[in-house]
Design a protein around this motif. Structure first.
Motif, PDB file in Angstrom:
ATOM      1  N   THR A 269       0.845  -1.195   0.000  1.00 46.89           N
ATOM      2  CA  THR A 269       0.000   0.000   0.000  1.00 46.89           C
ATOM      3  C   THR A 269       0.881   1.247   0.000  1.00 46.89           C
ATOM      4  OG1 THR A 269      -1.984  -0.944   1.011  1.00 46.89           O
ATOM      5  CG2 THR A 269      -1.548   1.376   1.451  1.00 46.89           C
ATOM      6  N   GLU A 270       0.567   2.186  -0.876  1.00 52.85           N
ATOM      7  CA  GLU A 270       1.332   3.426  -0.965  1.00 52.85           C
ATOM      8  C   GLU A 270       0.535   4.631  -0.476  1.00 52.85           C
ATOM      9  OE1 GLU A 270       4.217   2.859  -1.335  1.00 52.85           O
ATOM     10  OE2 GLU A 270       4.801   1.689  -3.087  1.00 52.85           O
ATOM     11  N   CYS A 271      -0.782   4.484  -0.382  1.00 52.62           N
ATOM     12  CA  CYS A 271      -1.627   5.588   0.086  1.00 52.62           C
ATOM     13  C   CYS A 271      -2.746   5.037   0.957  1.00 52.62           C
ATOM     14  CB  CYS A 271      -2.215   6.346  -1.106  1.00 52.62           C
ATOM     15  SG  CYS A 271      -3.295   7.731  -0.651  1.00 52.62           S
ATOM     16  N   VAL A 272      -2.937   5.646   2.113  1.00 55.93           N
ATOM     17  CA  VAL A 272      -4.066   5.288   2.956  1.00 55.93           C
ATOM     18  C   VAL A 272      -5.091   6.409   2.877  1.00 55.93           C
ATOM     19  CG1 VAL A 272      -2.958   6.204   5.057  1.00 55.93           C
ATOM     20  CG2 VAL A 272      -4.825   4.557   5.248  1.00 55.93           C
ATOM     21  N   VAL A 273      -6.331   6.036   2.638  1.00 57.27           N
ATOM     22  CA  VAL A 273      -7.452   6.966   2.522  1.00 57.27           C
ATOM     23  C   VAL A 273      -8.355   6.727   3.727  1.00 57.27           C
ATOM     24  CG1 VAL A 273      -9.350   7.736   1.051  1.00 57.27           C
ATOM     25  CG2 VAL A 273      -7.269   6.804   0.012  1.00 57.27           C
ATOM     26  N   ILE A 274      -8.732   7.803   4.428  1.00 57.36           N
ATOM     27  CA  ILE A 274      -9.460   7.653   5.693  1.00 57.36           C
ATOM     28  C   ILE A 274     -10.675   8.573   5.708  1.00 57.36           C
ATOM     29  CG2 ILE A 274      -9.285   7.734   8.211  1.00 57.36           C
ATOM     30  CD1 ILE A 274      -6.278   7.544   7.943  1.00 57.36           C
ATOM     31  N   ASP A 275     -11.804   8.043   6.156  1.00 55.28           N
ATOM     32  CA  ASP A 275     -12.992   8.878   6.325  1.00 55.28           C
ATOM     33  C   ASP A 275     -12.778   9.891   7.438  1.00 55.28           C
ATOM     34  OD1 ASP A 275     -14.641   8.022   4.303  1.00 55.28           O
ATOM     35  OD2 ASP A 275     -15.740   6.569   5.520  1.00 55.28           O
ATOM     36  N   ARG A 276     -13.224  11.102   7.192  1.00 53.52           N
ATOM     37  CA  ARG A 276     -13.033  12.211   8.122  1.00 53.52           C
ATOM     38  C   ARG A 276     -13.622  11.909   9.500  1.00 53.52           C
ATOM     39  NH1 ARG A 276     -11.489  16.962   6.395  1.00 53.52           N
ATOM     40  NH2 ARG A 276     -12.213  16.429   4.282  1.00 53.52           N
ATOM     41  N   GLN A 277     -14.734  11.171   9.554  1.00 50.29           N
ATOM     42  CA  GLN A 277     -15.429  10.912  10.814  1.00 50.29           C
ATOM     43  C   GLN A 277     -14.567  10.168  11.835  1.00 50.29           C
ATOM     44  OE1 GLN A 277     -16.513  10.425   7.752  1.00 50.29           O
ATOM     45  NE2 GLN A 277     -18.743  10.646   7.539  1.00 50.29           N
ATOM     46  N   ILE A 278     -13.602   9.378  11.351  1.00 48.34           N
ATOM     47  CA  ILE A 278     -12.771   8.594  12.276  1.00 48.34           C
ATOM     48  C   ILE A 278     -11.284   8.910  12.143  1.00 48.34           C
ATOM     49  CG2 ILE A 278     -14.418   6.672  12.408  1.00 48.34           C
ATOM     50  CD1 ILE A 278     -12.577   5.173  10.415  1.00 48.34           C
ATOM     51  N   ALA A 279     -10.937   9.880  11.322  1.00 52.03           N
ATOM     52  CA  ALA A 279      -9.523  10.159  11.064  1.00 52.03           C
ATOM     53  C   ALA A 279      -8.767  10.535  12.328  1.00 52.03           C
ATOM     54  CB  ALA A 279      -9.390  11.250  10.012  1.00 52.03           C
ATOM     55  N   ASP A 280      -9.400  11.302  13.214  1.00 49.61           N
ATOM     56  CA  ASP A 280      -8.684  11.726  14.421  1.00 49.61           C
ATOM     57  C   ASP A 280      -8.431  10.565  15.375  1.00 49.61           C
ATOM     58  OD1 ASP A 280     -11.361  11.420  15.038  1.00 49.61           O
ATOM     59  OD2 ASP A 280     -11.460  13.175  16.343  1.00 49.61           O
ATOM     60  N   GLN A 281      -9.216   9.499  15.260  1.00 47.08           N
ATOM     61  CA  GLN A 281      -8.965   8.298  16.068  1.00 47.08           C
ATOM     62  C   GLN A 281      -7.912   7.395  15.422  1.00 47.08           C
ATOM     63  OE1 GLN A 281     -12.735   6.314  17.409  1.00 47.08           O
ATOM     64  NE2 GLN A 281     -13.721   7.892  16.147  1.00 47.08           N
ATOM     65  N   ILE A 325       4.464   6.725   3.050  1.00 45.07           N
ATOM     66  CA  ILE A 325       3.064   6.511   2.706  1.00 45.07           C
ATOM     67  C   ILE A 325       2.355   7.858   2.690  1.00 45.07           C
ATOM     68  CG2 ILE A 325       2.235   6.155   5.084  1.00 45.07           C
ATOM     69  CD1 ILE A 325       0.442   3.894   3.953  1.00 45.07           C
ATOM     70  N   SER A 326       1.456   8.038   1.750  1.00 41.80           N
ATOM     71  CA  SER A 326       0.670   9.268   1.704  1.00 41.80           C
ATOM     72  C   SER A 326      -0.675   9.040   2.393  1.00 41.80           C
ATOM     73  CB  SER A 326       0.470   9.738   0.268  1.00 41.80           C
ATOM     74  OG  SER A 326      -0.156   8.745  -0.516  1.00 41.80           O
ATOM     75  N   VAL A 327      -1.249  10.131   2.912  1.00 32.48           N
ATOM     76  CA  VAL A 327      -2.490  10.054   3.685  1.00 32.48           C
ATOM     77  C   VAL A 327      -3.487  11.055   3.122  1.00 32.48           C
ATOM     78  CG1 VAL A 327      -3.557  10.249   5.956  1.00 32.48           C
ATOM     79  CG2 VAL A 327      -1.194   9.412   5.752  1.00 32.48           C
ATOM     80  N   LYS A 328      -4.655  10.571   2.762  1.00 33.12           N
ATOM     81  CA  LYS A 328      -5.722  11.405   2.228  1.00 33.12           C
ATOM     82  C   LYS A 328      -6.970  11.239   3.084  1.00 33.12           C
ATOM     83  CE  LYS A 328      -8.067  13.910  -0.781  1.00 33.12           C
ATOM     84  NZ  LYS A 328      -7.810  15.372  -0.942  1.00 33.12           N
ATOM     85  N   VAL A 329      -7.516  12.346   3.564  1.00 29.69           N
ATOM     86  CA  VAL A 329      -8.748  12.331   4.350  1.00 29.69           C
ATOM     87  C   VAL A 329      -9.907  12.722   3.434  1.00 29.69           C
ATOM     88  CG1 VAL A 329      -9.980  13.313   6.312  1.00 29.69           C
ATOM     89  CG2 VAL A 329      -7.518  12.860   6.476  1.00 29.69           C
TER      90      VAL A 329
END
Length: 424
Positions: A269-281, A325-329
């Motif tokens: 995996t080179e990029c993790v995509v995370i939903d905003r609702q749980i990103a802070d957790q 790794i890149s991170v996209k919210v």
């Protein structure tokens, strides 16, 4: 034997490649008539030879490693062989031998009103040219899969792995000879001259299919130069999407494995995509789990994790093959799908969620060769798919897609059986 000890520097490379092609074409005709028992015996004997010559392979690999400089850690890891990796190569060859025969299968039968019976039957492709970079074990996998599927193969590995490749191909040749099959069924382009690649790509009289496995530079060259049909293996700019309904502990574990198990392989995996609702957790836990992995995030990720490196537009399209790794919210599933579709290389993408409707929507919408639910992208591997090994991950849509094993290296033809029928 194919265990050549001299370089072809100064030789007529065009003549060398032409000779390889003619010999491969003749060997393919013999191999197509070989029984499954013969092909399987060749593979079992090749596996024995790999184990018996482990020290020779490691010595050759040490010479390869000594000959390079200025390469990054990911490249060195892909080039390096160890006792465990050689053992895994041999085990993969044995696993391929143990599989059912991909040839001679009746894929469909048609009974016509005029009494003709038509069978569609699986057959070899013929001669395959395999062009790959740095990883010498690819030669073993490709050679074994081609023998299993009745194809002759011409291997052109990276120049950095030439010493290792010579010994590996010699082991495969030893197995072929033990089974009474032509050693020319597996040959090595034993030269560092890059002109050999172009010559293979132009070998329309002898080569039936070219399979490149490497970076964008190699694939671009193949796309530009090939006159022979190709089965492309593109880079793995893979995504793991953590949906708002994910089990957070499960998600963190999956992404940690998907990125860090081996960073230099195309299934990482080179990029993790995370939903905003749980990103802070999720993000603080993920940062800790990833250890020395460098995170590059968008504005939202930077607010949650102050001090991480800002991601640029180029990051979204980069296959790092290293501890980055890149991170996209994103706001929701729809935005996640749109983002992954825009930036994925079409190799492997995953969703982590306990919401099966969301998983189904993501897996249906994402147009990649492999899509996963609640699993590490590092499972995108022919061995993990039960193929014993793979010749690559095909990211196109024609003929074969995803991990390419022995079955995917077959074509078919029609057998028509009559009893004197004449067409009116």
């Amino acid at each position: 034997m194919n265990d050549l000890s001299t370089d072809t520097a100064g030789m007529d490379v065009a003549a060398v490649v032409a000779d390889l092609g003619q010999r491969a074409k003749a060997a393919a005709q013999e191999l197509a008539l070989a029984t499954a028992d013969q092909r399987n015996l060749a593979l079992r004997e090749a596996a024995k030879a790999l184990r018996a010559r482990t020290d020779d392979i490691l010595t050759a690999n040490a010479a390869d490693l000594d000959s390079i400089s200025g390469k990054d850690a990911a490249f060195i890891d892909r080039l390096t062989l160890t006792q465990d990796r050689v053992a895994a190569m041999a085990d993969a060859v044995d696993a391929i031998a143990a599989q059912s025969d991909p040839l001679g299968r009746t894929l469909a039968t048609f009974d016509r009103p005029n009494g003709l019976k038509i069978d569609r039957v699986s057959v070899p492709i013929g001669v395959i040219a395999m062009i790959y970079e740095s990883r010498p074990n690819v030669g073993s996998d490709a050679g074994a899969l081609c023998v299993k599927s009745g194809n002759a193969v011409i291997l052109r590995g990276g120049s950095e792995s030439l010493h290792s490749s010579r010994v590996i191909v010699a082991c495969l040749a030893q197995g072929l000879l033990a089974a009474g099959l032509p050693e020319d069924a597996v040959q090595l382009v034993d030269t560092r001259d890059r002109e050999a690649v172009k010559l293979l790509l132009h070998s329309t009289d002898t080569v039936d299919l070219v399979i490149p496995r490497g970076g964008r530079g190699l694939v671009s060259l193949v796309q530009k130069e090939a006159r022979v049909p190709t089965l492309l293996h593109l880079d793995g700019n893979n995504h793991s999407y953590i949906h708002q309904d994910a089990d957070i502990a499960k998600a963190v574990g999956i992404v940690q494995n998907a990125k860090m198990r081996r960073t230099g392989i195309c299934g990482a995996t080179e990029c993790v995509v995370i939903d905003r609702q749980i990103a802070d957790q999720v993000l603080p836990l993920l940062r800790d789990a990833l250890g020395d992995c460098e995170l590059r995030g968008d504005d939202a990720a930077q607010k949650i994790l102050p001090g991480i490196i800002p991601a640029t537009d180029a990051d979204w399209d980069t296959e790092y093959l290293s501890n980055i790794i890149s991170v996209k919210v994103v706001d929701d599933l729809a935005e996640a799908i749109a983002f992954v579709q825009a930036h994925s290389s079409g190799h492997t993408d995953a969703i982590v969620t306990e919401n099966h409707d969301a998983a189904k929507r993501f897996m249906t919408a994402i147009d990649s060769a492999v899509v996963m639910h609640n699993a590490s992208t590092q499972f995108a591997d022919g061995g993990e798919f039960g193929m014993g090994a793979e010749i690559g991950i095909a990211t196109g849509k024609m003929h074969a897609r995803g991990p390419v094993g022995a079955e995917q290296l077959t074509s078919f033809k029609y057998f028509v059986f009559g009893d004197g029928q004449q067409r009116p």
